[in-house]
Scaffold this motif. Structure first.
Motif, PDB file in Angstrom:
ATOM      1  N   THR A  40       4.102 -12.782   6.148  1.00 36.87           N
ATOM      2  CA  THR A  40       5.034 -11.656   6.267  1.00 36.87           C
ATOM      3  C   THR A  40       5.637 -11.175   4.947  1.00 36.87           C
ATOM      4  OG1 THR A  40       6.879 -13.186   6.718  1.00 36.87           O
ATOM      5  CG2 THR A  40       5.644 -12.346   8.613  1.00 36.87           C
ATOM      6  N   THR A  41       5.804 -12.068   3.980  1.00 42.12           N
ATOM      7  CA  THR A  41       6.487 -11.667   2.744  1.00 42.12           C
ATOM      8  C   THR A  41       5.663 -10.691   1.918  1.00 42.12           C
ATOM      9  OG1 THR A  41       7.612 -13.807   2.648  1.00 42.12           O
ATOM     10  CG2 THR A  41       7.581 -12.495   0.634  1.00 42.12           C
ATOM     11  N   ILE A  42       4.387 -11.001   1.719  1.00 39.11           N
ATOM     12  CA  ILE A  42       3.548 -10.141   0.880  1.00 39.11           C
ATOM     13  C   ILE A  42       3.429  -8.730   1.443  1.00 39.11           C
ATOM     14  CG2 ILE A  42       1.229  -9.810  -0.078  1.00 39.11           C
ATOM     15  CD1 ILE A  42       1.004 -12.829  -0.339  1.00 39.11           C
ATOM     16  N   PRO A  43       3.119  -8.547   2.733  1.00 42.94           N
ATOM     17  CA  PRO A  43       3.073  -7.181   3.266  1.00 42.94           C
ATOM     18  C   PRO A  43       4.393  -6.427   3.101  1.00 42.94           C
ATOM     19  CG  PRO A  43       1.996  -8.678   4.775  1.00 42.94           C
ATOM     20  CD  PRO A  43       2.663  -9.527   3.738  1.00 42.94           C
ATOM     21  N   ALA A  44       5.508  -7.137   3.281  1.00 46.48           N
ATOM     22  CA  ALA A  44       6.813  -6.486   3.113  1.00 46.48           C
ATOM     23  C   ALA A  44       6.986  -5.995   1.680  1.00 46.48           C
ATOM     24  CB  ALA A  44       7.933  -7.459   3.479  1.00 46.48           C
ATOM     25  N   MET A  45       6.559  -6.784   0.719  1.00 45.87           N
ATOM     26  CA  MET A  45       6.675  -6.392  -0.685  1.00 45.87           C
ATOM     27  C   MET A  45       5.754  -5.222  -1.009  1.00 45.87           C
ATOM     28  SD  MET A  45       6.961 -10.136  -2.566  1.00 45.87           S
ATOM     29  CE  MET A  45       7.513  -9.427  -4.130  1.00 45.87           C
ATOM     30  N   LEU A  46       4.550  -5.257  -0.457  1.00 44.55           N
ATOM     31  CA  LEU A  46       3.601  -4.172  -0.711  1.00 44.55           C
ATOM     32  C   LEU A  46       4.080  -2.863  -0.093  1.00 44.55           C
ATOM     33  CD1 LEU A  46       0.227  -6.069  -0.128  1.00 44.55           C
ATOM     34  CD2 LEU A  46       1.240  -5.403  -2.319  1.00 44.55           C
ATOM     35  N   MET A 167      12.878  -9.740   4.658  1.00 41.06           N
ATOM     36  CA  MET A 167      14.063  -9.204   3.983  1.00 41.06           C
ATOM     37  C   MET A 167      14.089  -9.638   2.525  1.00 41.06           C
ATOM     38  SD  MET A 167      15.742  -7.701   6.568  1.00 41.06           S
ATOM     39  CE  MET A 167      17.514  -7.747   6.451  1.00 41.06           C
ATOM     40  N   ILE A 168      13.745 -10.911   2.298  1.00 41.95           N
ATOM     41  CA  ILE A 168      13.711 -11.428   0.929  1.00 41.95           C
ATOM     42  C   ILE A 168      12.639 -10.714   0.122  1.00 41.95           C
ATOM     43  CG2 ILE A 168      13.247 -13.486  -0.477  1.00 41.95           C
ATOM     44  CD1 ILE A 168      14.434 -15.144   1.863  1.00 41.95           C
ATOM     45  N   GLY A 169      11.455 -10.527   0.715  1.00 42.21           N
ATOM     46  CA  GLY A 169      10.373  -9.838   0.024  1.00 42.21           C
ATOM     47  C   GLY A 169      10.741  -8.408  -0.323  1.00 42.21           C
ATOM     48  N   TRP A 170      11.318  -7.692   0.628  1.00 45.37           N
ATOM     49  CA  TRP A 170      11.706  -6.299   0.387  1.00 45.37           C
ATOM     50  C   TRP A 170      12.771  -6.215  -0.711  1.00 45.37           C
ATOM     51  CZ3 TRP A 170       9.976  -1.744   2.779  1.00 45.37           C
ATOM     52  CH2 TRP A 170      10.694  -0.594   2.462  1.00 45.37           C
ATOM     53  N   SER A 171      13.774  -7.082  -0.629  1.00 45.29           N
ATOM     54  CA  SER A 171      14.861  -7.046  -1.602  1.00 45.29           C
ATOM     55  C   SER A 171      14.400  -7.459  -2.995  1.00 45.29           C
ATOM     56  CB  SER A 171      16.014  -7.954  -1.151  1.00 45.29           C
ATOM     57  OG  SER A 171      15.619  -9.315  -1.156  1.00 45.29           O
ATOM     58  N   ALA A 172      13.385  -8.326  -3.068  1.00 43.83           N
ATOM     59  CA  ALA A 172      12.864  -8.737  -4.371  1.00 43.83           C
ATOM     60  C   ALA A 172      12.272  -7.551  -5.125  1.00 43.83           C
ATOM     61  CB  ALA A 172      11.811  -9.829  -4.194  1.00 43.83           C
ATOM     62  N   VAL A 173      11.715  -6.602  -4.380  1.00 39.55           N
ATOM     63  CA  VAL A 173      11.099  -5.419  -4.988  1.00 39.55           C
ATOM     64  C   VAL A 173      12.124  -4.324  -5.254  1.00 39.55           C
ATOM     65  CG1 VAL A 173       9.404  -3.567  -4.665  1.00 39.55           C
ATOM     66  CG2 VAL A 173       8.877  -5.905  -3.922  1.00 39.55           C
ATOM     67  N   ASN A 289      -2.268 -15.289  15.769  1.00 40.71           N
ATOM     68  CA  ASN A 289      -3.300 -14.349  15.335  1.00 40.71           C
ATOM     69  C   ASN A 289      -2.796 -12.910  15.400  1.00 40.71           C
ATOM     70  OD1 ASN A 289      -5.066 -16.511  15.006  1.00 40.71           O
ATOM     71  ND2 ASN A 289      -5.860 -16.350  17.096  1.00 40.71           N
ATOM     72  N   TYR A 290      -2.055 -12.610  16.449  1.00 45.23           N
ATOM     73  CA  TYR A 290      -1.519 -11.255  16.602  1.00 45.23           C
ATOM     74  C   TYR A 290      -0.627 -10.882  15.419  1.00 45.23           C
ATOM     75  CZ  TYR A 290       1.784  -7.659  18.054  1.00 45.23           C
ATOM     76  OH  TYR A 290       2.577  -6.531  18.094  1.00 45.23           O
ATOM     77  N   LEU A 291       0.330 -11.754  15.091  1.00 48.39           N
ATOM     78  CA  LEU A 291       1.245 -11.449  13.993  1.00 48.39           C
ATOM     79  C   LEU A 291       0.494 -11.333  12.671  1.00 48.39           C
ATOM     80  CD1 LEU A 291       4.373 -11.107  13.646  1.00 48.39           C
ATOM     81  CD2 LEU A 291       4.364 -13.422  12.718  1.00 48.39           C
ATOM     82  N   ALA A 292      -0.484 -12.213  12.467  1.00 51.74           N
ATOM     83  CA  ALA A 292      -1.263 -12.182  11.228  1.00 51.74           C
ATOM     84  C   ALA A 292      -2.044 -10.880  11.104  1.00 51.74           C
ATOM     85  CB  ALA A 292      -2.210 -13.377  11.185  1.00 51.74           C
ATOM     86  N   VAL A 293      -2.649 -10.432  12.194  1.00 50.41           N
ATOM     87  CA  VAL A 293      -3.444  -9.204  12.179  1.00 50.41           C
ATOM     88  C   VAL A 293      -2.562  -7.992  11.881  1.00 50.41           C
ATOM     89  CG1 VAL A 293      -4.719  -7.599  13.665  1.00 50.41           C
ATOM     90  CG2 VAL A 293      -5.315 -10.019  13.639  1.00 50.41           C
ATOM     91  N   VAL A 294      -1.404  -7.922  12.522  1.00 56.27           N
ATOM     92  CA  VAL A 294      -0.502  -6.781  12.323  1.00 56.27           C
ATOM     93  C   VAL A 294      -0.014  -6.713  10.878  1.00 56.27           C
ATOM     94  CG1 VAL A 294       1.769  -5.843  12.919  1.00 56.27           C
ATOM     95  CG2 VAL A 294       0.223  -6.615  14.723  1.00 56.27           C
ATOM     96  N   PHE A 295       0.400  -7.847  10.331  1.00 57.86           N
ATOM     97  CA  PHE A 295       0.923  -7.831   8.967  1.00 57.86           C
ATOM     98  C   PHE A 295      -0.191  -7.703   7.925  1.00 57.86           C
ATOM     99  CE2 PHE A 295       4.931  -8.899  10.845  1.00 57.86           C
ATOM    100  CZ  PHE A 295       5.865  -8.432   9.931  1.00 57.86           C
ATOM    101  N   LEU A 296      -1.383  -8.182   8.239  1.00 57.98           N
ATOM    102  CA  LEU A 296      -2.518  -7.950   7.335  1.00 57.98           C
ATOM    103  C   LEU A 296      -2.833  -6.468   7.284  1.00 57.98           C
ATOM    104  CD1 LEU A 296      -4.833  -8.950   5.554  1.00 57.98           C
ATOM    105  CD2 LEU A 296      -6.195  -9.293   7.642  1.00 57.98           C
ATOM    106  N   ALA A 297      -2.827  -5.810   8.435  1.00 53.11           N
ATOM    107  CA  ALA A 297      -3.063  -4.365   8.470  1.00 53.11           C
ATOM    108  C   ALA A 297      -1.986  -3.632   7.676  1.00 53.11           C
ATOM    109  CB  ALA A 297      -3.075  -3.879   9.912  1.00 53.11           C
TER     110      ALA A 297
END
Length: 310
Positions: A40-46, A167-173, A289-297
């Motif tokens: 979840t962190t990486i997609p949020a940052m991207l 939230m941490i990922g978004w705020s880091a950016v 798998n569902y959460l991983a697929v959504v955040f990978l997309a």
């Protein structure tokens, strides 16, 4: 607790003394649970900067987040040592088996937690450090020590701690918190109950033995699966609420994956209502798998910056 912890326990049994201690400390951090951080962190940052984030910033945020999650999980093990000894699913945890002294685990958890705060402050910003610190405090002091043993809705409110990586990922950016970060928070918040309750349905006798009022341990299967269905719908709706700030790839995947997730929840609910033999663990595994697929997309969509309307 992830079902793979039994494997960590078996490795501890087979290892030499020094490896036993090392694996014990590693098991305290619950490595598989930390995977949610990466998912979840990486997609949020991207998404925060539409794919142009400095790779070094991503690295530092992940390291800081990993330290925070490891510290929180270790302190959770310290607080739950008594009930872990009672539950078959957790009886192989290091403190339940006295592989690691409880006092050492406490120092280890506190050290990881404090280190995560200063690491994030040094490498990202003070807001991210404060969010990480608040997450640890909430998970240990509010969820573990108060909610978990007192209410059947423990994972609903306690699950908020698992939402904080976005939230941490978004705020880091951005050094701020904006509405897309709150929507991502909501996605994980609503996803946590069906994910956790599906696992708890299988291990409800464990929770009863430990005196933990997890919903499947105190409610009927029909009541539990109805709640799972409601939260599954809320999860999917939350993913669609993110569409205005994303592109067509994320929108398509969120819609298709969401339909699949809802169908699985409906099947579980319908099976219980009909008195059929159901496999709640299947929903637990597939929810990952569902959460991983959504955040990978979301990550791919953010990198490619695909508009919703070409």
């Amino acid at each position: 607790m992830d079902i793979s912890e039994a494997r960590v326990g078996s490795l501890v049994d087979e290892a030499p003394r020094w490896r036993t201690t090392l694996l014990g400390y590693l098991a305290l951090t619950k490595p598989r649970v930390i995977e949610l951080l990466l998912v979840t962190t990486i997609p949020a940052m991207l998404l925060a900067d539409r794919g142009s984030v400095d790779p070094l910033l991503i690295f530092h945020t992940l390291v800081g987040g990993l330290l925070a999650a490891a510290g929180a999980n270790t302190l959770n093990c310290v607080a739950d040592a008594d009930i872990d000894k009672v539950m078959k699913r957790t009886e192989r945890r290091p403190l339940a088996r006295a592989t690691v002294p409880r006092s050492h685990a406490l120092v280890f958890g506190l050290t990881l937690s404090v280190t995560s705060f200063f690491y994030l402050w040094w490498t990202t910003n003070l807001l991210s450090a404060h969010l990480a610190g608040a997450t640890i405090a909430f998970y240990v002091l509010v969820y573990t020590l108060v909610l978990k043993r007192r209410t059947s809705q423990n994972v609903v409110w306690g699950g908020a701690a698992g939402c904080m990586p976005v939230m941490i990922g978004w705020s880091a950016v951005t050094d701020t918190i904006a509405w897309p970060a709150l929507v991502m928070f909501a996605i994980i918040f609503f996803w946590t109950p069906p994910h956790t309750w599906a696992l708890a349905m299988k291990y409800k006798d464990d929770y009863r033995a430990a005196g933990v009022p997890m919903l499947p341990a105190v409610a009927t299967e029909q009541q539990v699966t109805k709640q799972i269905l409601i939260y599954t719908w809320l999860t999917v709706l939350a993913t669609l609420a993110l569409v205005p700030t994303t592109g067509w790839l994320y929108a398509a995947v969120a819609l298709l994956a969401g339909a699949w997730f809802v169908v699985m929840a409906h099947q579980l609910y319908r099976g219980v209502r009909r008195g059929e033999s159901v496999r709640p663990l299947r929903l637990f595994l597939q929810s990952n798998n569902y959460l991983a697929v959504v955040f990978l997309a979301l990550a791919v969509d953010s990198v490619l910056a695909l508009p919703l309307i070409p």
